[in-house]
Design a protein around this motif. Structure first.
Motif, PDB file in Angstrom:
ATOM      1  N   ALA A  80      57.634  45.264  52.992  1.00  0.00           N
ATOM      2  CA  ALA A  80      56.455  45.758  52.274  1.00  0.00           C
ATOM      3  C   ALA A  80      56.463  45.279  50.821  1.00  0.00           C
ATOM      4  O   ALA A  80      55.421  44.883  50.281  1.00  0.00           O
ATOM      5  N   ALA A  81      57.640  45.281  50.182  1.00  0.00           N
ATOM      6  CA  ALA A  81      57.727  44.819  48.791  1.00  0.00           C
ATOM      7  C   ALA A  81      57.406  43.333  48.687  1.00  0.00           C
ATOM      8  O   ALA A  81      56.716  42.895  47.760  1.00  0.00           O
ATOM      9  N   ASP A  82      57.893  42.544  49.655  1.00  0.00           N
ATOM     10  CA  ASP A  82      57.597  41.104  49.650  1.00  0.00           C
ATOM     11  C   ASP A  82      56.106  40.853  49.826  1.00  0.00           C
ATOM     12  O   ASP A  82      55.524  39.991  49.157  1.00  0.00           O
ATOM     13  N   ALA A 115      50.074  40.255  45.030  1.00  0.00           N
ATOM     14  CA  ALA A 115      49.883  40.290  43.576  1.00  0.00           C
ATOM     15  C   ALA A 115      49.867  38.885  42.991  1.00  0.00           C
ATOM     16  O   ALA A 115      49.074  38.586  42.097  1.00  0.00           O
ATOM     17  N   MET A 116      50.738  38.005  43.502  1.00  0.00           N
ATOM     18  CA  MET A 116      50.747  36.621  43.015  1.00  0.00           C
ATOM     19  C   MET A 116      49.457  35.904  43.383  1.00  0.00           C
ATOM     20  O   MET A 116      48.900  35.161  42.566  1.00  0.00           O
ATOM     21  N   ALA A 168      46.782  34.500  40.693  1.00  0.00           N
ATOM     22  CA  ALA A 168      46.375  33.091  40.709  1.00  0.00           C
ATOM     23  C   ALA A 168      44.859  32.978  40.781  1.00  0.00           C
ATOM     24  O   ALA A 168      44.266  32.145  40.094  1.00  0.00           O
ATOM     25  N   LEU A 169      44.229  33.816  41.587  1.00  0.00           N
ATOM     26  CA  LEU A 169      42.772  33.767  41.698  1.00  0.00           C
ATOM     27  C   LEU A 169      42.096  34.263  40.434  1.00  0.00           C
ATOM     28  O   LEU A 169      41.117  33.682  39.977  1.00  0.00           O
ATOM     29  N   SER A 170      42.608  35.326  39.851  1.00  0.00           N
ATOM     30  CA  SER A 170      41.980  35.851  38.642  1.00  0.00           C
ATOM     31  C   SER A 170      42.207  34.917  37.460  1.00  0.00           C
ATOM     32  O   SER A 170      41.367  34.804  36.585  1.00  0.00           O
ATOM     33  N   GLY A 171      43.337  34.225  37.424  1.00  0.00           N
ATOM     34  CA  GLY A 171      43.589  33.270  36.348  1.00  0.00           C
ATOM     35  C   GLY A 171      42.718  32.045  36.459  1.00  0.00           C
ATOM     36  O   GLY A 171      42.307  31.472  35.458  1.00  0.00           O
ATOM     37  N   ALA A 172      42.404  31.641  37.693  1.00  0.00           N
ATOM     38  CA  ALA A 172      41.585  30.452  37.897  1.00  0.00           C
ATOM     39  C   ALA A 172      40.125  30.730  37.588  1.00  0.00           C
ATOM     40  O   ALA A 172      39.417  29.860  37.102  1.00  0.00           O
ATOM     41  N   THR A 173      39.663  31.945  37.844  1.00  0.00           N
ATOM     42  CA  THR A 173      38.251  32.244  37.645  1.00  0.00           C
ATOM     43  C   THR A 173      37.980  32.919  36.311  1.00  0.00           C
ATOM     44  O   THR A 173      36.863  32.910  35.840  1.00  0.00           O
ATOM     45  N   GLY A 174      38.997  33.516  35.702  1.00  0.00           N
ATOM     46  CA  GLY A 174      38.788  34.244  34.452  1.00  0.00           C
ATOM     47  C   GLY A 174      39.186  33.420  33.246  1.00  0.00           C
ATOM     48  O   GLY A 174      40.127  33.775  32.553  1.00  0.00           O
ATOM     49  N   GLY A 175      38.486  32.354  32.980  1.00  0.00           N
ATOM     50  CA  GLY A 175      38.816  31.505  31.854  1.00  0.00           C
ATOM     51  C   GLY A 175      38.631  32.196  30.522  1.00  0.00           C
ATOM     52  O   GLY A 175      39.345  31.936  29.569  1.00  0.00           O
TER      53      GLY A 175
END
Length: 97
Positions: free
Chosen positions: A37-39, A45-46, A50-57
């Motif tokens: 479950a932790a993995d 979360a990763m 990654a998605l929020s970093g790519a779209t949230g410039g």
């Protein structure tokens, strides 16, 4: 759940997955469900980061403006200090006039 695939590469992946699961069970024993479950939470979360970093410039730019401001201010202070010293480029002490 492991699936049966026709290609040898995917069959190897399934065997590796099964071996990894057996290794996890052997290593973590009764804590195996918590480890799995932790993995999965970490992977989700990763992926989310990654998605929020790519779209949230704009969010990234908002966090980077203090760094740019600090660099510019530092460069300006160095330039002012250099001008005040009269562009002296030596490490030896200068005699007083």
């Amino acid at each position: 759940m492991l699936r049966y695939d026709q290609s040898p590469a995917q069959r190897r992946d399934a065997i590796d997955q099964r071996q990894a699961m057996i290794g996890t069970i052997a290593d973590y024993r009764f804590l195996t469900p918590h480890k799995i479950a932790a993995d999965e939470r970490r992977q989700r979360a990763m992926a989310h980061a990654a998605l929020s970093g790519a779209t949230g410039g704009s969010a990234v730019a908002f966090r980077q403006w203090p760094v740019a401001l600090r660099r510019r201010l530092g460069a300006a202070l160095v330039e002012v200090g250099t001008r005040l010293q009269g562009n002296v480029a030596g490490l030896a002490p200068q005699p007083e006039p």
